[in-house]
Structure formats: structure tokens, C-alpha cells
Design a protein around this motif. Sequence first.
Motif, PDB file in Angstrom:
ATOM      1  N   SER A 415       0.854  -1.187   0.000  1.00 20.00           N
ATOM      2  CA  SER A 415       0.000   0.000   0.000  1.00 20.00           C
ATOM      3  C   SER A 415       0.889   1.236   0.000  1.00 20.00           C
ATOM      4  O   SER A 415       1.988   1.214   0.582  1.00 20.00           O
ATOM      5  N   PRO A 416       0.449   2.328  -0.632  1.00 15.12           N
ATOM      6  CA  PRO A 416       1.253   3.564  -0.597  1.00 15.12           C
ATOM      7  C   PRO A 416       1.111   4.346   0.699  1.00 15.12           C
ATOM      8  O   PRO A 416       1.693   5.415   0.829  1.00 15.12           O
ATOM      9  N   SER A 417       0.349   3.839   1.657  1.00 19.87           N
ATOM     10  CA  SER A 417       0.087   4.587   2.891  1.00 19.87           C
ATOM     11  C   SER A 417       1.368   4.900   3.657  1.00 19.87           C
ATOM     12  O   SER A 417       1.458   5.918   4.341  1.00 19.87           O
ATOM     13  N   VAL A 418       2.376   4.013   3.564  1.00 25.79           N
ATOM     14  CA  VAL A 418       3.646   4.258   4.259  1.00 25.79           C
ATOM     15  C   VAL A 418       4.282   5.548   3.756  1.00 25.79           C
ATOM     16  O   VAL A 418       4.744   6.385   4.546  1.00 25.79           O
ATOM     17  N   PHE A 419       4.286   5.749   2.450  1.00 29.64           N
ATOM     18  CA  PHE A 419       4.899   6.942   1.873  1.00 29.64           C
ATOM     19  C   PHE A 419       4.019   8.171   2.092  1.00 29.64           C
ATOM     20  O   PHE A 419       4.530   9.271   2.297  1.00 29.64           O
ATOM     21  N   ILE A 420       2.723   7.991   2.057  1.00 25.12           N
ATOM     22  CA  ILE A 420       1.811   9.116   2.259  1.00 25.12           C
ATOM     23  C   ILE A 420       1.979   9.694   3.656  1.00 25.12           C
ATOM     24  O   ILE A 420       2.148  10.911   3.833  1.00 25.12           O
ATOM     25  N   GLN A 421       1.963   8.846   4.659  1.00 25.49           N
ATOM     26  CA  GLN A 421       2.066   9.340   6.026  1.00 25.49           C
ATOM     27  C   GLN A 421       3.444   9.926   6.309  1.00 25.49           C
ATOM     28  O   GLN A 421       3.560  10.909   7.048  1.00 25.49           O
ATOM     29  N   ARG A 422       4.486   9.348   5.735  1.00 17.26           N
ATOM     30  CA  ARG A 422       5.817   9.905   5.947  1.00 17.26           C
ATOM     31  C   ARG A 422       5.928  11.300   5.355  1.00 17.26           C
ATOM     32  O   ARG A 422       6.469  12.221   5.984  1.00 17.26           O
ATOM     33  N   ALA A 423       5.419  11.506   4.154  1.00 17.92           N
ATOM     34  CA  ALA A 423       5.464  12.831   3.527  1.00 17.92           C
ATOM     35  C   ALA A 423       4.631  13.831   4.323  1.00 17.92           C
ATOM     36  O   ALA A 423       5.020  15.000   4.471  1.00 17.92           O
ATOM     37  N   GLN A 424       3.491  13.410   4.841  1.00 16.07           N
ATOM     38  CA  GLN A 424       2.656  14.308   5.630  1.00 16.07           C
ATOM     39  C   GLN A 424       3.354  14.735   6.918  1.00 16.07           C
ATOM     40  O   GLN A 424       3.247  15.895   7.339  1.00 16.07           O
ATOM     41  N   ILE A 425       4.068  13.808   7.555  1.00 15.27           N
ATOM     42  CA  ILE A 425       4.832  14.159   8.752  1.00 15.27           C
ATOM     43  C   ILE A 425       5.920  15.182   8.413  1.00 15.27           C
ATOM     44  O   ILE A 425       6.159  16.145   9.152  1.00 15.27           O
ATOM     45  N   LEU A 426       6.568  15.011   7.268  1.00 13.47           N
ATOM     46  CA  LEU A 426       7.600  15.961   6.841  1.00 13.47           C
ATOM     47  C   LEU A 426       6.994  17.334   6.553  1.00 13.47           C
ATOM     48  O   LEU A 426       7.621  18.366   6.836  1.00 13.47           O
ATOM     49  N   ARG A 428       4.423  18.654   8.055  1.00 11.34           N
ATOM     50  CA  ARG A 428       4.159  19.281   9.348  1.00 11.34           C
ATOM     51  C   ARG A 428       5.452  19.791   9.985  1.00 11.34           C
ATOM     52  O   ARG A 428       5.485  20.881  10.551  1.00 11.34           O
ATOM     53  N   GLN A 429       6.517  19.023   9.873  1.00  5.98           N
ATOM     54  CA  GLN A 429       7.797  19.451  10.439  1.00  5.98           C
ATOM     55  C   GLN A 429       8.305  20.720   9.765  1.00  5.98           C
ATOM     56  O   GLN A 429       8.785  21.640  10.444  1.00  5.98           O
ATOM     57  N   GLN A 430       8.198  20.785   8.439  1.00  8.01           N
ATOM     58  CA  GLN A 430       8.674  21.967   7.736  1.00  8.01           C
ATOM     59  C   GLN A 430       7.828  23.197   8.056  1.00  8.01           C
ATOM     60  O   GLN A 430       8.359  24.301   8.200  1.00  8.01           O
ATOM     61  N   MET A 431       6.533  23.009   8.188  1.00  6.35           N
ATOM     62  CA  MET A 431       5.675  24.131   8.575  1.00  6.35           C
ATOM     63  C   MET A 431       6.046  24.632   9.968  1.00  6.35           C
ATOM     64  O   MET A 431       6.164  25.844  10.208  1.00  6.35           O
ATOM     65  N   ASP A 432       6.255  23.713  10.903  1.00  2.41           N
ATOM     66  CA  ASP A 432       6.594  24.127  12.261  1.00  2.41           C
ATOM     67  C   ASP A 432       7.962  24.802  12.302  1.00  2.41           C
ATOM     68  O   ASP A 432       8.157  25.791  13.012  1.00  2.41           O
ATOM     69  N   ASN A 433       8.914  24.289  11.535  1.00  2.03           N
ATOM     70  CA  ASN A 433      10.232  24.927  11.491  1.00  2.03           C
ATOM     71  C   ASN A 433      10.140  26.347  10.956  1.00  2.03           C
ATOM     72  O   ASN A 433      10.787  27.265  11.479  1.00  2.03           O
ATOM     73  N   ALA A 434       9.341  26.541   9.910  1.00  2.79           N
ATOM     74  CA  ALA A 434       9.208  27.879   9.328  1.00  2.79           C
ATOM     75  C   ALA A 434       8.520  28.839  10.295  1.00  2.79           C
ATOM     76  O   ALA A 434       8.966  29.981  10.474  1.00  2.79           O
TER      77      ALA A 434
END
Length: 816
Positions: A415-426, A428-434
Motif C-alpha cells: 500500500s502507498p500509505s507508508v509513503f503518504i504518512q511519511r510525507a505528511q509528517i515531513l 508538518r515538520q517543515q511548517m513548524d520549522n518555518a
Amino acid sequence: MFLKGVKAARTRAIMKEFGTIYEHQYAVALFNSVRYEIEGGGTPQTQLLHRKDPLKNKSIFSGGLFQYLEESKKWRSRFLYVGDTYNIGLYESKAAHERGLHSKGVIKCAGYKALTSMEEYLGLLNNSPSDAKAKAGTAPFLKCPTQYPLILWHPYARHHYFCVMTEKEQKKWHAVFQDCVRHTNNGLSEECKVSTPAFTDALRLYRQAKGHYGTWDMMCGNPPQILANLVMETLHPELRTLIVPRLKGKLQQRQKDWMLISDAVYRQVLSQTQTQYEALVQACEVERPRLDAALRTDMDQIITSKEHVTGKIRAVVLPRAEQLLRSNVQPYINSILEALMEPTSRGFSEVRDILFRELVEVTKNTVNDSSKEKLGEHMEKISMLAFHPVKMQTCYEKMEMLNLEGLQQRFDISSPSVFIQRAQILMRQQMDNAVHTFEQLVRQSAEEHSGEDLCKTLQRSQDRVLKKYDYDSSSVRKKFFREALLQIIIPYMLKQLSPSCSPDLPRFKELIFEDFSRFILVESIFEEVVLQSVTKDIMMAVKEAAVQRRHNLYRDSMVLTNSDPNLHLLGDDTIDWAGQFGGVKGERQGGEAGNRRRKQIVSMIHLEGLPPLPYESCLEVPGVDNIPEENEGQDVASEKPESPEPEERGILKTDPGSPDSIDQIRHLINPVLEVVVPASEEDGSELTNGVLPLEQGDDVKYITTEKETMPRQSPTKGLSVTDETSDVTGQSSDTDLLEDQQTISAIESAIQQIEIAVQEDSDGEFPQTSSNSSQNHHDDSGFQSPANENVEEGGEPQPITVDTEQVTLTLVEGVI
């Protein structure tokens, strides 16, 4: 008892086998960690800042909804609280949570799926490996009392059923549930440089030994939860074969019984894996000082020995790997990369757009009011933007479009869910860093500047942060693409090469000294050789994609060094804007009570004009931080009642605010005079028009009437006239002159005279209203007073005067 014995025996067997692999991989991971520490190296430093504990003294969401209870088979109201751990606490009521009472239960969302329809739920239920499957069109065993369900589904654990009253509530709760699942699925800490890689490698090698290559959907949660999923992967089919045929009753009842049995087994397995994993980690940690000392003493010899063995294995494996790479992998690398890049780049672009809008809003508001108190209030609202599931939902939805159809079967992608959730976490991290970087820059500027200088500094800080975001997001995406390609390609190549290469590996163990055998494993070297064979092609593919600039990627030659060293000296702490600048009226946290009343990131929904919903729904009160979601104001306005109450139309405010509708704009242009006429309850007649007798010189532009029913025995002593923009009330100068019927007759007579005059003087003129008329001349209401016909020619507007002997009342003209 038999079932319990089978479960315990299977769990012990799997944990023993996994534990052996984990101990070997722990030593290898420790070797790699110490070697990296000694040799140094690493990726370029990021441009944006990071903060350690962004959710300190914060909660995500809380509110009331309905929950289905399996024990009583009834729906009951529950208060749900989502804290900074993203676990969902269930309480009897909001008061029970505020008093600090124990919760009715806690939902750990790792491995769950958040659903919003019964059809979707039944589809997953019927696709699960169970013989208790419903036929098409079969009624579900659970009837939802509303049309807005929320269901948390898990392949092994208990399912949770909720429902809410409105669609807006459902969307908000669904976004929160999805964020809980997303966060808890990403449970392995990257800061653990030894235990995390040891665990992931041991898990992968264990599953490969069982013939399971490729990504695994149930690698969700913390290590004990992942191990429980590993046990259930093999135990669940056996239980199904053993138990399902013995279940009695109707289909719906058999489905419910099977889910309860599966949940009970899963909880027992989880308890066992928790205990045994903790014992395993503790044993490895006890051994770590001795291993660390041996590594640091013989590091050079260990590295030399490993390189010698690697060269021998490469000579055997590399030709086969390159042949497989040329024929079965290289033709598909660009297709896989393109499928990954399109939704990922759209998601990160959406993050940038939201960030830009929020920062522009802060700058605009500061231009209007540059006080530090207002600045603190605006900054408090965006400080938790990255952890706001509703505002970030549009970014996450872009990634949901990832489609690997066709590639999944070839490369064994479950399933592509592994890649979807990983990208979504990234994301959120980039938004919080900015956001965090912008906060640090603003705090520094607020201490040094004020007024117009502060606004200019905010603009420069905004541009500065966006440039840094562009660079960091490009670096993060390229790293994500490389890792995703490796996750897809390497398992496929190992599966193809293992049958021919694995028999040759044992003979290479003879080349390793016994003292070094803990740190050098031929199985790990074999995977490294395969990894090196494909890395060059993957790096080249990502580099070519960056050169094209189609997805806003920086080229590798444009690597920025740490060009802003002073920025990294600002700090990594979360700023308390309310405390430092007096921004938002926050509650002082302290003790248990403070933890229960943390500032809430997602605001509640408050629909103006509607009564509060029962059962402590999340529609009742505004959120703690009072931050509206994207487009929430428009949604609220659209859901107001079409006909406001009479008292709302008659009562005027000193500060009406900005007009939100055509009617409000019309009323601002032409003030509405409303007359409250007393009438008896017995009188069934209803007035359609009304006007007050006026003094000479008073001006009337627009007239409405309103009837108020009052007892006949107590006639009013005055008439109330209200102007919507002035809040001035006039009363009759002599209220004892007339009885009720005389007043009504006088008003009707005056109205008839005005209507006759209007029809005679303005007949045929309204349809030909000039397009260049002044604002005073134009009337949006569709009625043009004949007294204002000659305003453009320079004449003063002539008021309408009514001379009557029955009633004398002075009308105070409202200020437009």
C-alpha cells in the motif's frame, strides 16, 4: 484455556526468534553509530530552526459526541480529549475531565483508519480475513442515530464508533482523528541512533526470512505495538480457522463476536510483547558499555576486516545485481519518481501557500495596530499552525492523491500509505520549522523596534523565512524521494537475488575474526552491496528531476552552506507570546488543573444564531485560543437563520462592525426607522405599514414597521423609534392624548398620504437611475425618495414633513 496457551506459545516463539536477530543488529547499529561519530560527516545544516517541545502546555482538541458502547449496545454522550500525546481520552462528561476523574478509556490510534461512512467501514470489514462476511446489500449490524458517523477501524484491535450532529463537526473530528493516526504511526524516534535502526533492521530481516519483502502497513506505533502486529500477522489466520466456524447466531452477531475475540487476543499479545521487548532492550543496554569499549579499541581493525569481506562479497553479488538492475529496475525508476514527486510537491507547495497567507495576515494586522500586545495576539494564533489538523488538511489531501497502481504489483508494495504518512509528517515538520523561525525573528525585532520600523522588519522576516523554507523543503523532498525509491527497489532486488546469492554467503564468515563477528555480519554486507549497486541510479534520477525545475527543487550545485549563523543562536524554545507581550488572554498553567486546561490548538465551532447543541457537543463553545479555521467565518455566516428575531432587527449597536450581507449594506446607506405599535391581544388585524407623525423638517428615507402585542388594559405611554446606526430612542412628547385605535388611524392616514405623493412624483423615474449618481442619490433598496431628486444639481435634500394634529413626536435623525 486452549486459546490462551496457543497465543502465549506463539508470542514467545516469535519474540525469541526476533530477539536473536535484534541482538545481532544492535551490535551492528552500535558499530555504525560509533564509526559515524569518529569519522564525522553528514548532510548540510538546515536553514530553518527547530524547537524541542512545540506542544508544551498545549492540547490538540476536545469536545463532545456520541459513542456506541458494546456493553450496553446503546449510544451515549462522551467527552473526548486529545492531548499532546495524540492519544484519545474518553470521559463521562466535560465536568468529569475538568475535575480530574479517571477516563473511561484511552484510544491509542496507531494502526487505525479514520472513516466517515458506514459503507466504507463495511467494505473494510468484508475485505478482512474473516469467514463472517456480509453479502451485498446486507444491513449493517450497527445503526447510526445521525447521518454523520466517525469510525476508527483496526485489523486486530477493537473498533470505535462515534457520531456527531453536523457535517462541519464531522469534518473537524475526522481531521483530528487522522492526525492522531498519522502521529502515532510515526512512533519510532530518530534520535535513538542505535535502538531504532537495530529494531527496524531486525524486523525487516525477520519478515524477509518468512518470505515477506517490501513495505508493511502495520509497522505502526511504538516497538511493542509493532511486535504485537507481527505476532497477530501469523496468529490471526489460525484463530480465524479455529474460532469463526464455531460462532453461532446471525451474521451481524457473528461479526461482532469475532471482533471482540480478536481485540481480547490482541490486548493480551500486546501485554506480552511489551514485557518481553523491555527485557530484550534492557539486556542489550547492559551489554552496551563492553561493546562500546571493544569498538573504540579495535575500530581500525574492524573497518579493515569489513572492507576485505565486502570486496569478496561484491565480486560475487555485484554482477548479478547490475544485470537485474538494467533489465528490471532502471526502466521504472523515472516512473516511480514521477508518481512520488507530483503529489509530494503539491503538498509542500500548499504548505508554503498557507504559510505565506498567515504571515501576510500578521504583517497586515501589525500595520493597522503595531502595539506589542496586538503583535503578541497575532503571533499566538499562528504559533501552532503546523499542529492544526484542520488548517493543514488541504496539504495532507494533496499527498492522498499518490497513486502507485501498476508499480505496486511489480515491486511488491502492499500500500502507498507508508509513503503518504511519511510525507505528511515531513510537511508538518517543515511548517513548524518555518513558523518557529519566524517567531524567533519577530521576538528579536519586537525587542529592538516598534511602530513602522517593526512592520518593515516583519516584512523582511517573512521574505527571509520563505526563502529558507524553499531551500529546506527542496532538501527534505529530495531526501524523501531517495529513501522512498530505496524502500521500493531494494526489497524487490533482495527478493530476486536471495535465492542465488544466499547459499554463497556462509563461506564468507570464515574471513571474519571471531572477536569482530559481533560487528560484521555477512547478511548486512550483502544488503549494503545491493544498496550500493542501485544508489547511483537513484541519485542520478533525483538530480535530473531537480535540473528540470518542474517541481521547484534546488539543484545539487546550489547547496547553501550555513549562511545565517546568527539565526541559529536565537534558540529552540517555544515562545509564550501571551506571557511576554500580553497577547492572548491565556490561563496560567500549574499542577494537574493546568494540565487539564491546556491551550487548545483546534478551536471549537460556534454557529451564531443557533441554540447550543446538547450533550456537550464541540459546537457549544469557542476554542481556548479562539482561532477560527480556514473559511470558518464564511461557513458560519451562511448557516445563520434567514430571518433574525425582531429584537435583533430593532436593537442597534454603537459599533455595528463591517457589513456582512446586502441587507446590512442597505441599512447602512439608508437607516431604518422601526415603530413598535401597541395592540391588544384580541385585535387580530395586522399592520403592513406604519409611520410616526413627524415634526416639520424631519427627514425620512426608509420606513419599516413592527407590531408588538400588549395587554389592552395597559396601553403604552410612548412609542419607541430606533435608528440602527445611532442607538437613539425617541418617545412621544404627550402620550396621554390618544388611545390605541386613534394612534393606528393617524399612522395609516399618514402612510397613505406619503404613498400617494411618491407615486405621483416619482412615476417612471426609478428605472432610469443614472449610473453616475452620487452615493446619496443612489438607493440600493429599490426605493428613491422624491425629496432627493435634485441633489446632483446642487440642491439640498428636502425632508418629508407630515403635519398632523393627533400625534406629535420628534424623530432624531440617525447618523449615516
